[in-house]
Scaffold this active site. Structure first.
Site, short mmCIF file in Angstrom:
data_model
loop_
_atom_site.label_atom_id
_atom_site.label_comp_id
_atom_site.label_asym_id
_atom_site.label_seq_id
_atom_site.Cartn_x
_atom_site.Cartn_y
_atom_site.Cartn_z
N CYS A 41 0.83 -1.19 0.00
CA CYS A 41 0.00 0.00 0.00
C CYS A 41 0.87 1.25 0.00
O CYS A 41 2.07 1.18 0.23
CB CYS A 41 -0.88 0.01 1.24
N ASN A 97 0.64 1.18 6.08
CA ASN A 97 1.30 0.38 5.06
C ASN A 97 2.14 -0.67 5.77
O ASN A 97 2.97 -0.32 6.62
CB ASN A 97 2.19 1.29 4.20
N ASP A 155 14.54 -9.82 -15.98
CA ASP A 155 13.33 -9.65 -15.17
C ASP A 155 13.76 -9.43 -13.72
O ASP A 155 14.91 -9.72 -13.36
CB ASP A 155 12.40 -10.86 -15.30
#
Ligand code: SF4
Length: 472
Positions: free
Chosen positions: A12, A112, A356
């Site tokens: 968050c 968070n 990646d």
């Protein structure tokens, strides 16, 4: 960044401002900058000094707010939250900031992180009569504050926070103060800024840039800031623990234009790519490409260090909404194709290095490798800018079981075979830590690396002894 179909989901984002009459609009812009940290819901709570006013909703920031709604939440201070539901669960009742109205003083909270002892605390609170409005762990904090026998309010907050274990960057708002705190290990980021005379706090510094605020400093682990019309007071609620900021913020979670502990995320990722290039000097290839968006910086770094040209081999379709991604195998397959397209002219006949940031289940990596091969790539060498993720995160990143992590039960060679790559190389732990170039002497540069080592900086299911339990 293919988080929602890969199984590694964002955290968050929290934002707070004290001392600007346009607090609601500034929070709205702050949330825009933090949107990548959570897309499931958003909210703003303001105060005008007399009452707290809230607007919250499910969906993206742009879906939740409009000019009419923002004009209704007036005040000189606000806290805001961009939600990704992890332990908290989904539904409007879980969208933060949570707001509690009470005759003894209303209170809003934005959080968070993930509390590892929330279940234990909740059990205790329910046994002693607390009723919960949501399934969110965050509500536990408010009940602990309300239950505290300490005085004044700041001492109640300090006592409540000292009982929490795990990761939290928290902003509390009342009619006369904004209280900001970070867990004792500083697991989740939280920075302090200034906009004129107003104080601003945010999960990431990109929120300061968007509203024109100036970065002041990081909020220290265990620190408590009390911001009011009298200015800012610096306090602490606990002795600072071992500094362990989440390494995945650098690898994947944070926005490239943010700085954490004064290290720019894009530059850190570029250095990870350079370290990787050193560690796989044996690979011979024609082009380097990165999986957009979070791996582009590392791919550029790899290209610079290896001398292999960087190319846009994969394009991200930015206009695919989350609603299209369904959890069936077939739709997941289609989900990857809707999100990413190969550039055939770049790939055909080429030996490709595909950069990646991480491998979670391995299923998405396999689909991308196949996509590159179907587009004509002669070889696909997968290089990952973090070590194998062997252990789940209990601090808010949504990888909660070993079963979800291919590296917890497979060797690198087995993963290579599973994703159908020609070679597979993970960045070493030392290389990743070195690349972050953090300004601390602490072990691993003061980073949490638990999902790569299984060594967690906190207890995971601690049996917390609560002072209130003695009272019951
Ligand atoms: Fe970050 Fe991994 Fe630590 Fe979780 S376990 S906080 S993802 S480094």
């Amino acid at each position: 960044m293919l988080a929602e179909i890969r199984g590694l989901n964002e955290e968050c984002g929290v934002f707070g401002i004290w001392g600007n009459q346009d607090a609601a609009h500034l929070s709205y812009y702050g949330l825009h900058a933090l949107q990548h940290r959570g897309q499931e819901g958003a909210g703003i709570v303001t105060t005008d000094g007399n009452q707290l006013n809230a607007v919250r909703g499910e969906g993206l920031v742009n879906d939740v707010f409009n000019e009419d709604k923002l004009r209704k939440v007036v005040g000189h201070a606000a806290i805001a939250h961009a939600q990704y539901a992890t332990a908290s669960g989904r539904g409007l009742e879980n969208v933060q900031p949570l707001l509690f109205r009470s005759s003894t003083g209303s209170l809003a909270i934005a959080h968070n992180g993930n509390l590892v002892n929330a279940a234990h605390l909740k059990q205790f609170l329910e046994r002693s009569g607390s009723l919960f409005n949501s399934t969110s762990d965050t509500e536990v904090v408010v009940h602990l504050i309300k239950k505290s026998k300490q005085s004044p309010f700041r001492s109640k907050v300090k006592e409540a926070l000292s009982l929490l274990k795990g990761a939290f960057s928290i902003i509390l708002l009342t009619n006369d103060q904004m209280i900001v705190a970070r867990d004792r290990n500083g697991l989740r980021p939280l920075s302090l800024g200034k906009l004129g005379d107003a104080y601003v706090v945010a999960s990431e510094t990109c929120a300061f840039d968007l509203i024109g605020a100036e970065y002041v400093r990081e909020i220290e682990p265990g620190e408590l800031l009390i911001i009011s019309n009298n200015g800012i007071e610096i306090d602490s609620y606990v002795e600072k623990g071992k500094r362990t900021m989440c390494a995945m913020e650098y690898v994947y979670l944070a926005r490239p234009d943010s700085n954490i502990d004064e290290v720019n995320i894009h530059m850190a990722r570029k250095r990870m790519g350079k370290e990787l290039a050193k560690e796989c000097a044996h690979i011979e290839a024609d082009v380097v490409t990165g999986v957009p968006d979070s791996s582009i910086s590392a791919a550029i770094g790899f290209s610079e260090a290896s001398g292999i040209p960087y190319e846009l081999g994969l394009i991200k379709n930015r206009y695919v909404g989350r609603t299209f991604i369904q959890p069936t195998q077939e739709l997941r397959e289609r989900g990857v194709k809707m999100k990413l397209s190969p550039v055939v002219q770049v790939l055909k006949g080429k030996r490709v290095v595909m950069v990646d940031d991480s491998i979670v289940r391995g299923t998405t990596s396999k689909r991308i490798v196949r996509m590159l091969k179907e587009a004509g790539a002669a070889e696909v060498h997968v290089v990952i800018s973090s070590p194998p993720m062997t252990d789940p995160c209990y601090y808010g990143i949504d990888t909660s079981t070993h079963e979800e992590l291919i590296a917890s039960s497979h060797s690198v060679e087995e993963i290579r075979q599973a994703i159908e790559a020609d070679t597979l190389t993970f960045l070493s732990l030392e290389g990743m830590v070195r690349a972050t170039n953090r300004p601390f002497e602490d072990e691993n540069g003061g980073l949490c690396v638990a999902c790569f080592t299984g060594k967690y900086p906190t207890e995971i299911f601690p049996d917390t002894v609560l002072p209130h339990e003695k009272d019951c």
